[in-house]
Write a protein that holds these residues in place. Sequence first.
Motif, PDB file in Angstrom:
ATOM      1  N   GLN A 219      37.184  80.659 -55.460  1.00 60.82           N
ATOM      2  CA  GLN A 219      37.917  79.764 -54.573  1.00 60.82           C
ATOM      3  C   GLN A 219      38.124  80.367 -53.190  1.00 60.82           C
ATOM      4  O   GLN A 219      39.218  80.361 -52.611  1.00 60.82           O
ATOM      5  N   GLY A 220      37.050  80.923 -52.645  1.00 61.31           N
ATOM      6  CA  GLY A 220      37.052  81.418 -51.270  1.00 61.31           C
ATOM      7  C   GLY A 220      37.614  82.803 -51.065  1.00 61.31           C
ATOM      8  O   GLY A 220      37.666  83.276 -49.924  1.00 61.31           O
ATOM      9  N   ARG A 221      38.029  83.493 -52.138  1.00 61.61           N
ATOM     10  CA  ARG A 221      38.620  84.821 -52.001  1.00 61.61           C
ATOM     11  C   ARG A 221      37.794  85.851 -52.764  1.00 61.61           C
ATOM     12  O   ARG A 221      37.363  85.583 -53.890  1.00 61.61           O
ATOM     13  N   PRO A 222      37.587  87.048 -52.212  1.00 60.01           N
ATOM     14  CA  PRO A 222      36.895  88.099 -52.968  1.00 60.01           C
ATOM     15  C   PRO A 222      37.771  88.603 -54.106  1.00 60.01           C
ATOM     16  O   PRO A 222      38.972  88.822 -53.926  1.00 60.01           O
ATOM     17  N   VAL A 223      37.177  88.771 -55.285  1.00 63.76           N
ATOM     18  CA  VAL A 223      37.950  89.172 -56.459  1.00 63.76           C
ATOM     19  C   VAL A 223      37.356  90.385 -57.165  1.00 63.76           C
ATOM     20  O   VAL A 223      37.796  90.751 -58.248  1.00 63.76           O
ATOM     21  N   GLY A 224      36.345  91.000 -56.563  1.00 61.60           N
ATOM     22  CA  GLY A 224      35.770  92.212 -57.130  1.00 61.60           C
ATOM     23  C   GLY A 224      36.688  93.405 -56.919  1.00 61.60           C
ATOM     24  O   GLY A 224      37.811  93.275 -56.425  1.00 61.60           O
ATOM     25  N   PRO A 225      36.251  94.618 -57.276  1.00 64.37           N
ATOM     26  CA  PRO A 225      37.088  95.818 -57.143  1.00 64.37           C
ATOM     27  C   PRO A 225      37.478  96.077 -55.690  1.00 64.37           C
ATOM     28  O   PRO A 225      36.649  95.960 -54.783  1.00 64.37           O
ATOM     29  N   GLN A 226      38.724  96.439 -55.494  1.00 62.28           N
ATOM     30  CA  GLN A 226      39.260  96.653 -54.157  1.00 62.28           C
ATOM     31  C   GLN A 226      40.268  97.786 -54.164  1.00 62.28           C
ATOM     32  O   GLN A 226      40.827  98.142 -55.203  1.00 62.28           O
ATOM     33  N   LEU A 227      40.543  98.332 -52.971  1.00 62.46           N
ATOM     34  CA  LEU A 227      41.664  99.239 -52.745  1.00 62.46           C
ATOM     35  C   LEU A 227      42.514  98.660 -51.627  1.00 62.46           C
ATOM     36  O   LEU A 227      41.992  98.255 -50.585  1.00 62.46           O
ATOM     37  N   TRP A 228      43.827  98.622 -51.858  1.00 66.39           N
ATOM     38  CA  TRP A 228      44.769  98.121 -50.861  1.00 66.39           C
ATOM     39  C   TRP A 228      45.637  99.261 -50.352  1.00 66.39           C
ATOM     40  O   TRP A 228      46.155 100.048 -51.139  1.00 66.39           O
ATOM     41  N   PHE A 229      45.810  99.333 -49.046  1.00 69.27           N
ATOM     42  CA  PHE A 229      46.666 100.335 -48.426  1.00 69.27           C
ATOM     43  C   PHE A 229      47.848  99.636 -47.753  1.00 69.27           C
ATOM     44  O   PHE A 229      47.688  98.575 -47.159  1.00 69.27           O
ATOM     45  N   GLY A 230      49.032 100.252 -47.842  1.00 69.34           N
ATOM     46  CA  GLY A 230      50.183  99.757 -47.113  1.00 69.34           C
ATOM     47  C   GLY A 230      51.025  98.771 -47.875  1.00 69.34           C
ATOM     48  O   GLY A 230      50.767  98.435 -49.028  1.00 69.34           O
ATOM     49  N   GLY A 231      52.065  98.274 -47.188  1.00 71.37           N
ATOM     50  CA  GLY A 231      53.030  97.385 -47.807  1.00 71.37           C
ATOM     51  C   GLY A 231      53.214  96.100 -47.042  1.00 71.37           C
ATOM     52  O   GLY A 231      52.262  95.382 -46.763  1.00 71.37           O
ATOM     53  N   LEU A 232      54.465  95.809 -46.634  1.00 71.14           N
ATOM     54  CA  LEU A 232      54.779  94.519 -46.056  1.00 71.14           C
ATOM     55  C   LEU A 232      54.251  94.354 -44.638  1.00 71.14           C
ATOM     56  O   LEU A 232      53.622  93.365 -44.314  1.00 71.14           O
ATOM     57  N   GLY A 233      54.488  95.333 -43.767  1.00 69.09           N
ATOM     58  CA  GLY A 233      54.157  95.155 -42.355  1.00 69.09           C
ATOM     59  C   GLY A 233      52.698  95.400 -42.011  1.00 69.09           C
ATOM     60  O   GLY A 233      52.094  94.654 -41.249  1.00 69.09           O
ATOM     61  N   GLU A 234      52.120  96.454 -42.576  1.00 72.36           N
ATOM     62  CA  GLU A 234      50.743  96.840 -42.261  1.00 72.36           C
ATOM     63  C   GLU A 234      49.959  96.979 -43.559  1.00 72.36           C
ATOM     64  O   GLU A 234      50.387  97.692 -44.475  1.00 72.36           O
ATOM     65  N   ARG A 235      48.818  96.309 -43.628  1.00 71.16           N
ATOM     66  CA  ARG A 235      47.980  96.382 -44.831  1.00 71.16           C
ATOM     67  C   ARG A 235      46.520  96.506 -44.422  1.00 71.16           C
ATOM     68  O   ARG A 235      46.069  95.880 -43.457  1.00 71.16           O
ATOM     69  N   VAL A 236      45.797  97.292 -45.221  1.00 73.46           N
ATOM     70  CA  VAL A 236      44.349  97.411 -45.069  1.00 73.46           C
ATOM     71  C   VAL A 236      43.736  97.245 -46.451  1.00 73.46           C
ATOM     72  O   VAL A 236      44.208  97.853 -47.421  1.00 73.46           O
TER      73      VAL A 236
END
Length: 292
Positions: A219-236
């Motif tokens: 549905q238009g979003r990538p769902v494979g393996p990922q790494l997320w950095f950060g919290g509320l204000g800044e995210r990568v």
Amino acid sequence: MADRFDVIESDERGHRRWVEWTVVVALVAICAVSVLTSREPEPETDAEGPTPAPIWSLTRVESAPNILTARPARKGGDELLEVVFPDGTRAEVRYPAKLGLAEMGSRPFWSAWVDGRFRQFVAPYAGEIEITRGGKPIRNFTPNVTLWPRPAGSGARGQVLLFAFGRWRLALHDVGQGLTFEQRMTMARQVKGRVTKDGYLVLSAGKGVRLAAPGTVVQGRPVGPQLWFGGLGERVALVPTPDCADRARMPAVIDGPGRRGEMVCRGDVLVAVTGPPEFRRTVLDQLRVTLT
């Protein structure tokens, strides 16, 4: 209308403020324990046999942030960070030291299907307290997987399977048509996790569970393996994406209500970012990812 498969994220604060957030949640949870523990467990009509005893180690109010703060190497004015995606893929991330990516902390994300039903594995930023609220689980499925009630205010989302892999916690929320007892048991038994020497979580799945391949879009979003950095204000978000230039899609964790997301391809890795304009520009212009 929000995508029904958008990533389920609780309200959270950045890495630098997790201590005060946890204290506040702990105080609220302590007040709520007597109410939560007095409720009758939600019935499992398709369960067979006696319910195993709860995993009491997952009912404590204390909860450290569910992130990995790795130590980067320095090279001139840059930092070099060796990362591992949840499918075991390794990469080197290079960025200006002022960006502080390693200090922000990372957590894994992945998705899977069981009997054709799609679910997401999300690492709650604040740890198990986001799911347990200091209460008791409905049941155990395996020694490391428990079932928890639907979180208050979660709308149409249902009960939660909470996986424990070493220090990591992964939550799998029911959405839409709920999983049956057998499907939950399949997830609990067939999804395995190991923690690398440098602290990253790597997942695998056995019979009955299919993990999303890199580049998979739902549905238009990538769902494979990922790494997320950060919290509320800044995210990568770092998202391995074969043929990224043609297949790039914005991750839901980056582009959501009240957030402006931007993205760029670095070879076969999508780099997506949200946050203040200067932060976004630095990530888009100067962060480099090399698969190893």
